[in-house]
Design a protein around this motif. Sequence first.
Motif, PDB file in Angstrom:
ATOM      1  N   LYS B  42       0.826  -1.209   0.000  1.00 26.66           N
ATOM      2  CA  LYS B  42       0.000   0.000   0.000  1.00 26.66           C
ATOM      3  C   LYS B  42       0.860   1.259   0.000  1.00 26.66           C
ATOM      4  O   LYS B  42       0.681   2.145  -0.830  1.00 26.66           O
ATOM      5  CB  LYS B  42      -0.911   0.020   1.249  1.00 26.66           C
ATOM      6  N   SER B  43       1.791   1.317   0.957  1.00 24.92           N
ATOM      7  CA  SER B  43       2.633   2.516   1.050  1.00 24.92           C
ATOM      8  C   SER B  43       3.477   2.680  -0.202  1.00 24.92           C
ATOM      9  O   SER B  43       3.679   3.801  -0.674  1.00 24.92           O
ATOM     10  CB  SER B  43       3.547   2.436   2.269  1.00 24.92           C
ATOM     11  N   THR B  44       3.967   1.568  -0.712  1.00 26.90           N
ATOM     12  CA  THR B  44       4.786   1.638  -1.920  1.00 26.90           C
ATOM     13  C   THR B  44       3.992   2.267  -3.065  1.00 26.90           C
ATOM     14  O   THR B  44       4.491   3.133  -3.792  1.00 26.90           O
ATOM     15  CB  THR B  44       5.288   0.237  -2.293  1.00 26.90           C
ATOM     16  N   LEU B 157      -2.828  10.068   1.603  1.00 24.03           N
ATOM     17  CA  LEU B 157      -2.755   9.879   3.059  1.00 24.03           C
ATOM     18  C   LEU B 157      -2.302   8.460   3.373  1.00 24.03           C
ATOM     19  O   LEU B 157      -2.930   7.495   2.947  1.00 24.03           O
ATOM     20  CB  LEU B 157      -4.119  10.132   3.704  1.00 24.03           C
ATOM     21  N   ASP B 158      -1.203   8.330   4.118  1.00 22.20           N
ATOM     22  CA  ASP B 158      -0.679   7.004   4.460  1.00 22.20           C
ATOM     23  C   ASP B 158      -0.982   6.699   5.924  1.00 22.20           C
ATOM     24  O   ASP B 158      -0.330   7.212   6.821  1.00 22.20           O
ATOM     25  CB  ASP B 158       0.830   6.941   4.217  1.00 22.20           C
ATOM     26  N   GLU B 159      -1.983   5.883   6.147  1.00 20.98           N
ATOM     27  CA  GLU B 159      -2.406   5.504   7.499  1.00 20.98           C
ATOM     28  C   GLU B 159      -2.403   6.702   8.434  1.00 20.98           C
ATOM     29  O   GLU B 159      -1.744   6.700   9.477  1.00 20.98           O
ATOM     30  CB  GLU B 159      -1.505   4.392   8.061  1.00 20.98           C
ATOM     31  N   PRO B 160      -3.156   7.738   8.109  1.00 17.87           N
ATOM     32  CA  PRO B 160      -3.069   8.974   8.887  1.00 17.87           C
ATOM     33  C   PRO B 160      -3.592   8.827  10.309  1.00 17.87           C
ATOM     34  O   PRO B 160      -3.305   9.653  11.154  1.00 17.87           O
ATOM     35  CB  PRO B 160      -3.946   9.950   8.099  1.00 17.87           C
TER      36      PRO B 160
HETATM   37 MG   LIG Z   1       2.607   1.161   5.034  1.00 21.23          MG
END
Ligand SMILES: [Mg+2]
Lengths: 270, 354
Positions: B42-44, B157-160
Amino acid sequence: MTSSATTFANQRSVSFGFALLIVVLYIFLLAPLVAIVGSSFTQSLLIEFPPKGLSLRWYVEFFSRHDLVSGLIMSLRIGMITAIVTTVIAVMAGLAGRTLRGRLSGWFQVGMALPLLVPELLTAVGLLFFLYEIDLGKTVVGLQMGHILMSFPYAYVSISAALRQVPSSLEEASASMGATGWQTFRLVILPLVMPGVAMGAIFAFINSFDLYTISLLLKPLGGNTLPLALFDFLTYEFKPTAAAAATISIVLSLIGVALVQKLVGLQRAF
Amino acid sequence: MATVEVTGLQKRYQDFLALDGVSLKAKTGQLISLLGPSGCGKSTTLRCLAGFLEPNGGDILVDGESIVSTPANRRGFGVVFQDYALFPHMTVAENVGYGLRLKRLPKGEIATRVYDVMKLVRLDGLDRRLPKEISGGQQQRVALARALVLQPRLLLLDEPLANLDARLRDEVRWLIRDVQQQSGITAFYVTHDQSEAMAMSDMVAVMKAGRVAQFATPREIYQKPTERYVADFTGEANFLPVSQVTGTGEGSYRIVVAGTDLEVTGVPDIPIGWDAELLLRPESLSLVAPDAGTFRGRVTKSAFLGAALHCEITLDDGDVLRLAADPNEQVSAEGKVGVAIDRSHAWLMPKVAP
Ligand SMILES: [Mg+2]
Ligand SMILES: Nc1ncnc2c1ncn2[C@@H]1O[C@H](COP(=O)(O)OP(=O)(O)O)[C@@H](O)[C@H]1O
């Protein structure tokens, strides 16, 4: 030591032993300083502790001796240039090292500390040959290069440690808001690592001020740094002038430490 | 305000393929969730969108134009990080105004825009504080304000909410959704929390080991998953093994499950002979008299949870179903019960997508 398992009495004896160790350590570290500073104020003609009477005559003597004063000036100038140049290079190297990952990063660290790992004498001899090769043998520039080389690891260790504290997400956040690499460096990274940079600069300065072996081999004809001048001086005379010179060096170091304290204290972050 | 199209995105870390052909599409103003367990990419994906990572393959089109070769600082996207990434040496107002200052806007304009956005995220009065002097929820809102003040084309937004406690999480979640909808910004939202993804998004991409397992609306993801992995990740689910699957039209099948013949709908075009399962969400099941209902079995476990009575029922052929019954239902460990299913909520799907 705050573990709840240890009893109160136990804690007491542990911390007492620890305190004693600290005291002994401090005595060991500070005794020579106290002796040298004390004996610089003596009225007698010999370096001795406790001093006989109080006077500033050896300071007057120091500042009236051309060889010692010019040594001091040379050391100060070389030290300052060393501090500035190593700091700039160490910041750049630190930024580069930070982008490396895994094994490469480890090798990079070792490479940057290499001047510490190779005996100073070897570096000095190697550098002497090299400097002659490029026509800088026995010149101030050559000596300056030697000092930068030898002081670099101290600045690098301090600065790269500070850089590692800055999370890379700050750089990414800055970029996402439109900052160029330079803007991110100037507005985000540099302010955050400033204490480490100041510390690195002062380490580099103090180290340069102290260097002996490399200065001896690379010194320009007719020029001396303070340690060299002092050594020459002590070869013929054993007067408290040397103690006065040493005290001046100590005071300079203390000013450096105080500066770091002030700079670090002024930082709002961390 | 932008459409986004990600096609066949690939990212390789040394010899590990972290993204293996990710494709997504966002219409203007949509919020797309990237949902999946830790390490699924996901983050990638998000970092490729932001420009912090360069993909090894595939393309990202924003408003029809490829942006993969545009550096992060010229993409004009707002990014909100899991650790907030606030500048610790700048005040809240300086943090929020950072991007405007880089644009060399006049001081007065910066001040008004910072003021407006701080009001929008309910941070008024905190402008002179340092990040370490405000709470986690407030820090998160500063991060949001800092991204929004630049009126980005795309919000990432990354796991905000990952570092907030449950109560704050709810509050900030709705704030993010409200602001995103009001301003009509297209947004990508990374989370590993299925309820968060379901509640907030227009579309959900369920990711599985560097691929998108399913990309659909929250309703479809929940009710019509394409494989067991998706169903498992999006809520409580029962899976019953089926036999004798025969297709009776586009997406409808006749099957035998736990000894009973059933007509159900399911994933279209399951290959003949492919390992398939029947998905029954707990809320599509109810307890009935032993001779009524579709299945028969015994209650082997029950737990009173206040709003519902959770029961585990072992069917006659050994399969186990979990369901939520009326809290006042009288169940005995030995007695037979019947289980009725709401067939509109039964869903046939492959165990693993073909
Ligand atoms: Mg991540
Ligand atoms: N810089 C990196 N180097 C090597 N592997 C990485 C790196 N970043 C992420 N990975 C790997 O790529 C996979 C996907 O990571 P990530 O996108 O962060 O997952 P998620 O955000 O879904 O938890 C993980 O298996 C992770 O270990």
